[in-house]
Design a protein around this motif. Structure first.
Motif, PDB file in Angstrom:
ATOM      1  N   GLN A  16       0.865  -1.171   0.000  1.00  0.00           N
ATOM      2  CA  GLN A  16       0.000   0.000   0.000  1.00  0.00           C
ATOM      3  C   GLN A  16       0.904   1.224   0.000  1.00  0.00           C
ATOM      4  O   GLN A  16       1.184   1.798  -1.031  1.00  0.00           O
ATOM      5  CB  GLN A  16      -0.891  -0.057   1.241  1.00  0.00           C
ATOM      6  CG  GLN A  16      -2.249   0.546   1.022  1.00  0.00           C
ATOM      7  CD  GLN A  16      -3.179   0.082   2.118  1.00  0.00           C
ATOM      8  OE1 GLN A  16      -3.574  -1.079   2.185  1.00  0.00           O
ATOM      9  NE2 GLN A  16      -3.525   0.999   3.005  1.00  0.00           N
ATOM     10  N   CYS A  17       1.471   1.591   1.184  1.00  0.00           N
ATOM     11  CA  CYS A  17       2.392   2.735   1.190  1.00  0.00           C
ATOM     12  C   CYS A  17       3.751   2.336   0.618  1.00  0.00           C
ATOM     13  O   CYS A  17       4.499   3.170   0.138  1.00  0.00           O
ATOM     14  CB  CYS A  17       2.565   3.282   2.598  1.00  0.00           C
ATOM     15  SG  CYS A  17       3.565   2.235   3.671  1.00  0.00           S
ATOM     16  N   ARG A  41       2.330  -2.140   8.242  1.00  0.00           N
ATOM     17  CA  ARG A  41       1.231  -1.467   8.940  1.00  0.00           C
ATOM     18  C   ARG A  41      -0.013  -1.356   8.073  1.00  0.00           C
ATOM     19  O   ARG A  41      -1.055  -0.959   8.554  1.00  0.00           O
ATOM     20  CB  ARG A  41       1.665  -0.062   9.382  1.00  0.00           C
ATOM     21  CG  ARG A  41       2.769  -0.047  10.422  1.00  0.00           C
ATOM     22  CD  ARG A  41       2.269  -0.414  11.806  1.00  0.00           C
ATOM     23  NE  ARG A  41       2.281  -1.854  12.016  1.00  0.00           N
ATOM     24  CZ  ARG A  41       2.510  -2.459  13.165  1.00  0.00           C
ATOM     25  NH1 ARG A  41       2.739  -1.758  14.241  1.00  0.00           N
ATOM     26  NH2 ARG A  41       2.475  -3.764  13.273  1.00  0.00           N
ATOM     27  N   CYS A  42       0.094  -1.637   6.780  1.00  0.00           N
ATOM     28  CA  CYS A  42      -1.024  -1.340   5.876  1.00  0.00           C
ATOM     29  C   CYS A  42      -1.837  -2.557   5.455  1.00  0.00           C
ATOM     30  O   CYS A  42      -3.053  -2.539   5.494  1.00  0.00           O
ATOM     31  CB  CYS A  42      -0.523  -0.683   4.594  1.00  0.00           C
ATOM     32  SG  CYS A  42       0.488   0.764   4.843  1.00  0.00           S
TER      33      CYS A  42
END
Ligand SMILES: Cc1cc2nc3c(=O)[nH]c(=O)nc-3n(C[C@H](O)[C@H](O)[C@H](O)COP(=O)(O)OP(=O)(O)OC[C@H]3O[C@@H](n4cnc5c(N)ncnc54)[C@H](O)[C@@H]3O)c2cc1C
Ligand code: FES
Ligand code: FES
Ligand code: FES
Ligand code: FES
Lengths: 289, 213
Positions: free
Chosen positions: B110-111, B147-148
């Motif tokens: 994602q990021c 984290r995503c």
């Protein structure tokens, strides 16, 4: 953060490294895999002025069995090398060591971290420290005056404290005899973390399997170093037929025989609950081999 | 370098020779430089990320002699004489390798902060365990933090890439021109027989999309 400045020395042989350590005194530290030391240096919890890198001493890595059935593991052998050791190097008698490796951190930690580094670091819940105490390992240290052998029972002195002198290098750990019915299990909050409680057993069933002729039980995470639990060992040997009932009784005895700490990872009560589960589970796993 | 003798004082720099992605780099650094800092600051290979600096997050994972390691937990001097591979070695120009394509197809990022670490972790792991089960992949994925994504898509990307590599190898061993049983990647069909075993999917991406970032 970044580590404080230091001078880097690359050791060519064990003698040279111990000489250098003796010369440099308190300022110097050995570095092996760096999986504990570099993290501490990055946080400046350790700031040695000199690092003596023994990582290149190829002779200190590897497994070999001796004529008496003992297993010698070189200090620089990585956790991952044990985890992937072929059966002829690590037969059924020492499968407990191979299987315990999955509990040590994660794959990228195990590819660098070493057996000797783990023992020298002396974490109270480190798997190698628990295995050494359980199986009566001998640790071979090389110092300026030559080699000495230290029994695991005398090696661990407290939190991160061992019998090693600052100018000694651990060169080998010897597991003196096969342990075909041994197992280690543990509980950690997240996979790969150091254990909250770890339990390991080494059982010797009588011919025919009606009872145990000998038993060893050791726990990590309940004291400043791994401990044997003689009360639980007696319970196994005098308790009659192997099976879930005996294991549950033994585990309850183990939980009552130790005085675990209460800290951020769990209360003393919680640790006792873990012991009751883990000791029984270790017995089941050991007998399933 | 003399035998075990002090070579320099703490303030001094040391000359290092590092083999990174098949190229030899000579550099002058302080001994306290970790491998990840040398890669990023001295060699400007900023694909390797750095997060926690104590071995927990895995953003800095690179290959050392083929095995995944934390580049924040070793000094660059400890990597002398070893082959280092970073995420920059995966793509061929703008053409992503098969593992990178699988991450893209399965939304395994994602990021993207954690992605270089996961890619190198998976490359190292699959090279040693090409037959890895999904459960084993799940356990290895637990080495690094994201984290995503919630990890599921990362596990699926690695599992899919492993399956495609196995299929490609099988079809090559069977001597057929089709790798992977489908021919979406038709431009590569003729070359698949000449690819040496083990190098297959790096040279012959099995996926259909070629995306540049
Ligand atoms: C994220 C993470 C999770 C981890 N989880 C676990 C875990 O669950 N269980 C576990 O047991 N460990 C765990 N570890 C630690 C890991 O096992 C280390 O490999 C081990 O503690 C130290 O080995 P090393 O070779 O890296 O030693 P280093 O980090 O190089 O050294 C550690 C200490 O030992 C000394 N030393 C090293 N080798 C010798 C030697 N031969 N003679 C004398 N002194 C020596 C050093 O001077 C230093 O004080 C984890 C580490 C990380 C980063
Ligand atoms: S930066 Fe290396 S593990 Fe987090
Ligand atoms: S993609 Fe954002 S941390 Fe993993
Ligand atoms: S984009 Fe990664 S946590 Fe929000
Ligand atoms: S984003 Fe809210 S719980 Fe994960």
């Amino acid at each position: 953060m970044k580590p404080a400045a230091f001078t880097y020395h690359r050791a060519r042989d064990v003698e040279g490294a111990t000489r250098l350590l003796a010369e440099l005194g308190d300022e110097a530290k050995v570095i092996a895999g760096g999986q504990s030391l570099v993290a501490m240096m990055n946080f400046r919890l350790a700031r040695p002025g000199h690092l003596v890198d023994i990582g290149g001493l190829a002779g200190l890595a590897g497994l070999r069995t001796d004529s008496g059935g003992g297993l010698h593991i070189g200090a620089l052998t990585t956790h991952h090398a044990v985890e992937t050791a072929p059966a002829d190097a690590l037969g059924p008698g020492f499968a407990v060591l191979r299987d315990a490796m999955r509990w040590v951190g994660h794959l990228p930690i195990r590819t660098r971290g070493t057996v000797g580094g783990s023992l020298a670091h002396g974490d109270a819940t480190a798997e190698w420290c628990l295995l050494a105490v359980l199986l009566d390992a001998e640790l071979v240290a090389h110092g300026p005056d030559g080699e000495r052998r230290i029994a695991a029972a005398e090696f661990f002195h407290g939190y991160y404290t061992t019998a090693l002198e600052p100018d000694e290098i651990l060169v080998e750990v010897v597991f003196p005899r096969p342990a075909p019915h041994a197992a280690l299990t543990e509980f950690a909050e997240r996979q790969g973390d150091f254990a909250t409680v770890s339990a390991a057993v080494d059982l010797e069933p009588a011919d025919g399997g009606g009872h145990f002729t000998a038993a060893r039980v050791a726990l990590g995470g309940v004291d400043a170093m791994p401990v044997r639990v003689p009360e639980a060992e007696d319970a196994l040997v005098s308790g009659g037929a192997p099976g879930p009932e005996l294991y549950a009784r033994t585990a309850a005895v183990a939980a009552e025989s130790v005085d675990p700490p209460s800290d951020g990872n769990g209360s003393a009560h919680y640790r006792r609950v873990l012991i009751r589960t883990l000791v029984a589970r270790a017995c089941e796993e050991a007998m399933a081999r | 370098m003399t035998d075990n003798a002090p070579e320099h004082t703490a303030q001094q720099r040391q000359l290092l020779s590092l083999d990174v992605n098949g190229e030899t780099h000579e550099l002058l650094t302080e001994p306290r430089r970790t491998l990840v800092d040398v890669l990023r600051h001295d060699l400007r290979l900023t694909g390797t990320h750095v997060g926690c600096e104590h071995g927990i997050c895995g953003a800095c994972t690179v290959l050392l002699d083929g095995a995944p390691v934390r580049a924040c937990l070793m000094f660059a001097a400890q990597a002398e004489g070893k082959e280092i591979r970073t995420v920059e070695s995966l793509a061929d120009g703008t053409r992503l390798n098969d593992l990178q394509q699988a991450f893209s197809e399965h939304h395994g990022l994602q990021c993207g902060f954690c992605t270089p670490g996961f890619l190198m972790l998976a490359e190292g792991f699959l090279a040693e365990r090409p037959e890895a089960s999904k459960e084993e992949i799940r356990e290895v994925v637990a080495s690094n933090l994201c984290r995503c994504t919630g990890y599921q898509t990362i596990v699926e990307a690695i599992d899919d890439c492993a399956a495609r590599r196995r299929a490609a190898l099988r079809s090559r061993l069977e001597g057929t021109a089709h790798h992977n049983g489908d021919s979406r990647d038709s431009e590569d069909e003729n070359t698949s027989e000449t690819v040496p075993p083990g190098a297959a999917c790096e040279e012959v991406p099995c996926g259909s999309t070629t995306r540049s970032r």
